[in-house]
Design a protein around this motif. Structure first.
Motif, PDB file in Angstrom:
ATOM      1  N   SER A 103      -2.773  -9.245 -25.753  1.00 27.57           N
ATOM      2  CA  SER A 103      -2.794 -10.686 -26.015  1.00 27.57           C
ATOM      3  C   SER A 103      -3.595 -11.406 -24.938  1.00 27.57           C
ATOM      4  N   GLY A 104      -4.319 -12.413 -25.372  1.00 24.10           N
ATOM      5  CA  GLY A 104      -5.082 -13.205 -24.421  1.00 24.10           C
ATOM      6  C   GLY A 104      -6.295 -12.468 -23.891  1.00 24.10           C
ATOM      7  N   ARG A 105      -6.796 -12.955 -22.772  1.00 25.53           N
ATOM      8  CA  ARG A 105      -7.998 -12.397 -22.174  1.00 25.53           C
ATOM      9  C   ARG A 105      -7.689 -11.073 -21.490  1.00 25.53           C
ATOM     10  N   ILE A 106      -8.608 -10.122 -21.589  1.00 27.15           N
ATOM     11  CA  ILE A 106      -8.440  -8.841 -20.916  1.00 27.15           C
ATOM     12  C   ILE A 106      -8.262  -9.084 -19.413  1.00 27.15           C
ATOM     13  N   GLY A 107      -7.215  -8.476 -18.851  1.00 27.91           N
ATOM     14  CA  GLY A 107      -6.964  -8.634 -17.418  1.00 27.91           C
ATOM     15  C   GLY A 107      -6.338  -9.956 -17.035  1.00 27.91           C
ATOM     16  N   GLY A 108      -5.862 -10.701 -18.023  1.00 25.84           N
ATOM     17  CA  GLY A 108      -5.268 -11.997 -17.730  1.00 25.84           C
ATOM     18  C   GLY A 108      -4.049 -11.895 -16.823  1.00 25.84           C
ATOM     19  N   HIS A 109      -3.298 -10.794 -16.936  1.00 28.64           N
ATOM     20  CA  HIS A 109      -2.112 -10.614 -16.084  1.00 28.64           C
ATOM     21  C   HIS A 109      -2.495 -10.496 -14.617  1.00 28.64           C
ATOM     22  N   LEU A 110      -3.692  -9.985 -14.344  1.00 27.72           N
ATOM     23  CA  LEU A 110      -4.163  -9.897 -12.965  1.00 27.72           C
ATOM     24  C   LEU A 110      -4.678 -11.246 -12.481  1.00 27.72           C
ATOM     25  N   ARG A 111      -5.399 -11.935 -13.347  1.00 27.70           N
ATOM     26  CA  ARG A 111      -5.937 -13.244 -12.959  1.00 27.70           C
ATOM     27  C   ARG A 111      -4.826 -14.276 -12.744  1.00 27.70           C
ATOM     28  N   ASP A 112      -3.693 -14.075 -13.374  1.00 26.38           N
ATOM     29  CA  ASP A 112      -2.573 -14.996 -13.197  1.00 26.38           C
ATOM     30  C   ASP A 112      -1.765 -14.696 -11.934  1.00 26.38           C
ATOM     31  N   ASN A 113      -2.075 -13.584 -11.285  1.00 29.72           N
ATOM     32  CA  ASN A 113      -1.379 -13.205 -10.056  1.00 29.72           C
ATOM     33  C   ASN A 113      -2.128 -13.814  -8.867  1.00 29.72           C
ATOM     34  N   GLU A 114      -1.605 -14.915  -8.331  1.00 26.20           N
ATOM     35  CA  GLU A 114      -2.305 -15.633  -7.262  1.00 26.20           C
ATOM     36  C   GLU A 114      -2.480 -14.774  -6.016  1.00 26.20           C
ATOM     37  N   TRP A 115      -1.502 -13.927  -5.734  1.00 23.26           N
ATOM     38  CA  TRP A 115      -1.597 -13.066  -4.552  1.00 23.26           C
ATOM     39  C   TRP A 115      -2.769 -12.088  -4.685  1.00 23.26           C
ATOM     40  N   LEU A 116      -2.877 -11.440  -5.851  1.00 24.26           N
ATOM     41  CA  LEU A 116      -3.983 -10.511  -6.067  1.00 24.26           C
ATOM     42  C   LEU A 116      -5.325 -11.230  -6.039  1.00 24.26           C
ATOM     43  N   MET A 117      -5.391 -12.403  -6.630  1.00 21.11           N
ATOM     44  CA  MET A 117      -6.650 -13.130  -6.675  1.00 21.11           C
ATOM     45  C   MET A 117      -7.079 -13.609  -5.287  1.00 21.11           C
ATOM     46  N   SER A 118      -6.111 -13.904  -4.424  1.00 21.23           N
ATOM     47  CA  SER A 118      -6.469 -14.285  -3.054  1.00 21.23           C
ATOM     48  C   SER A 118      -7.068 -13.093  -2.308  1.00 21.23           C
ATOM     49  N   ILE A 119      -6.551 -11.891  -2.590  1.00 21.19           N
ATOM     50  CA  ILE A 119      -7.102 -10.677  -1.983  1.00 21.19           C
ATOM     51  C   ILE A 119      -8.500 -10.401  -2.537  1.00 21.19           C
ATOM     52  N   LYS A 120      -8.648 -10.528  -3.848  1.00 20.88           N
ATOM     53  CA  LYS A 120      -9.949 -10.289  -4.476  1.00 20.88           C
ATOM     54  C   LYS A 120     -11.013 -11.232  -3.906  1.00 20.88           C
ATOM     55  N   GLN A 121     -10.634 -12.484  -3.722  1.00 24.46           N
ATOM     56  CA  GLN A 121     -11.588 -13.453  -3.180  1.00 24.46           C
ATOM     57  C   GLN A 121     -12.034 -13.068  -1.778  1.00 24.46           C
ATOM     58  N   ARG A 122     -11.092 -12.614  -0.947  1.00 24.69           N
ATOM     59  CA  ARG A 122     -11.442 -12.208   0.409  1.00 24.69           C
ATOM     60  C   ARG A 122     -12.281 -10.927   0.407  1.00 24.69           C
ATOM     61  N   MET A 123     -12.040 -10.041  -0.558  1.00 33.44           N
ATOM     62  CA  MET A 123     -12.792  -8.784  -0.614  1.00 33.44           C
ATOM     63  C   MET A 123     -14.254  -9.012  -0.976  1.00 33.44           C
TER      64      MET A 123
END
Length: 251
Positions: A103-123
Motif C-alpha cells: 500500500s502507498g509508495r514503495i518504501g513509505g514505511h522507511l520515509r515515515d521513520n524520522e530517525w532513519l531519515m535523519s541518518i540517511k540525510q547525514r550519510m
C-alpha cells in the motif's frame, strides 16, 4: 570464465541495481559487527532511492502479468516440463499478489521513520555518520546484533516483494539468452544489423585474460573494445585476439 552483463534499457538497469543492493544487504546482515550493519543500512538507503520511482511497482506488475501469459501459452509444448512450468507460474502468482498488496509508495514505511531519515540525510555527507553527528545511531550500533537484526527484518520485509519480482524477471531474462561465440580481432569487435533482439547482453571471457570489455550498443550496432586491466596506465585497446561468448537475452 567471468561474466559481464550490459543492460540495454533503463528498466533492466534498475533491476540489476536492485539485485546488487539486495545481495549486499544479505552479505552484510549475515555478519554481526557494527561496521557491517552500517554497510547494510547504507545499501538499504540506496534501495530506497532506486525504488523511489513512482512507476516501478506498476512496471513490475505489468511484466509479471505479461510473463504469466506467455508461460501459460507453453503448457501444450512437449519440450517444456509441466512441473517446472507450474513452479514458475506459482512463484509469479504469489509474488504478483504480494506486490499488489503493497500500500502507498514503495518504501513509505522507511520515509515515515524520522530517525532513519535523519541518518540517511547525514550519510549523504562525507563522513556524516560519525558518532558526534549521530549519537543515537552510535547507540543503536552498540546494542546487541540480535536487536539490530530484528530492526532490519522489520525495515526490509515490506520491500521483499520488489526483490522477488525483480529476481523472477531477471531469471527469465537470463534464461532466454541465445549464446554465440565470437572473436575480437586485436581487441575489437563490431556488429551491425545482427537481427538479435536483446534487453541484456551477457559476455563471458576467460578470467585469465587480463582485460575487460567496454560495450557500446543500440538497436543498430554493437561495439566492444577489450581494454587491458592496468589501473595505473592509459586505457588502450588489448592488442591480441580474444575469443568470447555473447548471449542476447530478451523477454
Amino acid at each position: 570464465m567471468i561474466c559481464y552483463e550490459h543492460p540495454l534499457n533503463e528498466r533492466i538497469r534498475t533491476l540489476l541495481r536492485l539485485e546488487d543492493l539486495f545481495n549486499k544487504v544479505d552479505f552484510f546482515l549475515a555478519r554481526d559487527t557494527p561496521v557491517e550493519h552500517h554497510a547494510a543500512l547504507v545499501a538499504l538507503f540506496e534501495i530506497l532511492d532506486v525504488t523511489g520511482r513512482a512507476d516501478i511497482k506498476s512496471d513490475l506488475l505489468q511484466e509479471l502479468e505479461r510473463q504469466r501469459g506467455l508461460l501459460e501459452g507453453l503448457r501444450k509444448n512437449p519440450e517444456i516440463s509441466e512441473e517446472a512450468l507450474n513452479r514458475v507460474l506459482n512463484d509469479i502468482t504469489v509474488t504478483f499478489r504480494d506486490l499488489l498488496n503493497i500500500s502507498g509508495r514503495i518504501g513509505g514505511h522507511l520515509r515515515d521513520n524520522e530517525w532513519l531519515m535523519s541518518i540517511k540525510q547525514r550519510m549523504n555527507l562525507p563522513g556524516g555518520a560519525c558518532e558526534f553527528d549521530l549519537p543515537s545511531y552510535h547507540y543503536w550500533l552498540s546494542i546487541t546484533p540480535e536487536m539490530r537484526h530484528h530492526d532490519f527484518s522489520e525495515w526490509i520485509a515490506p520491500l521483499l516483494p520488489i526483490r522477488s519480482s525483480s529476481n523472477i524477471i531477471l531469471k527469465l531474462l537470463r534464461n532466454s539468452g541465445r549464446i554465440f561465440r565470437y572473436t575480437a580481432y586485436q581487441g575489437l569487435f563490431q556488429q551491425t544489423d545482427s537481427g538479435h533482439l536483446a534487453q541484456l547482453l551477457r559476455l563471458k571471457i576467460d578470467k585469465e585474460i587480463p582485460c575487460v570489455p567496454e560495450i557500446s550498443a543500440n538497436k543498430y550496432a554493437l561495439n566492444i573494445r577489450f581494454i587491458p586491466f592496468e589501473p595505473d596506465q592509459k586505457m588502450n585497446v588489448y592488442e591480441e585476439d580474444i575469443d568470447f561468448e555473447l548471449a542476447y537475452c530478451n523477454l
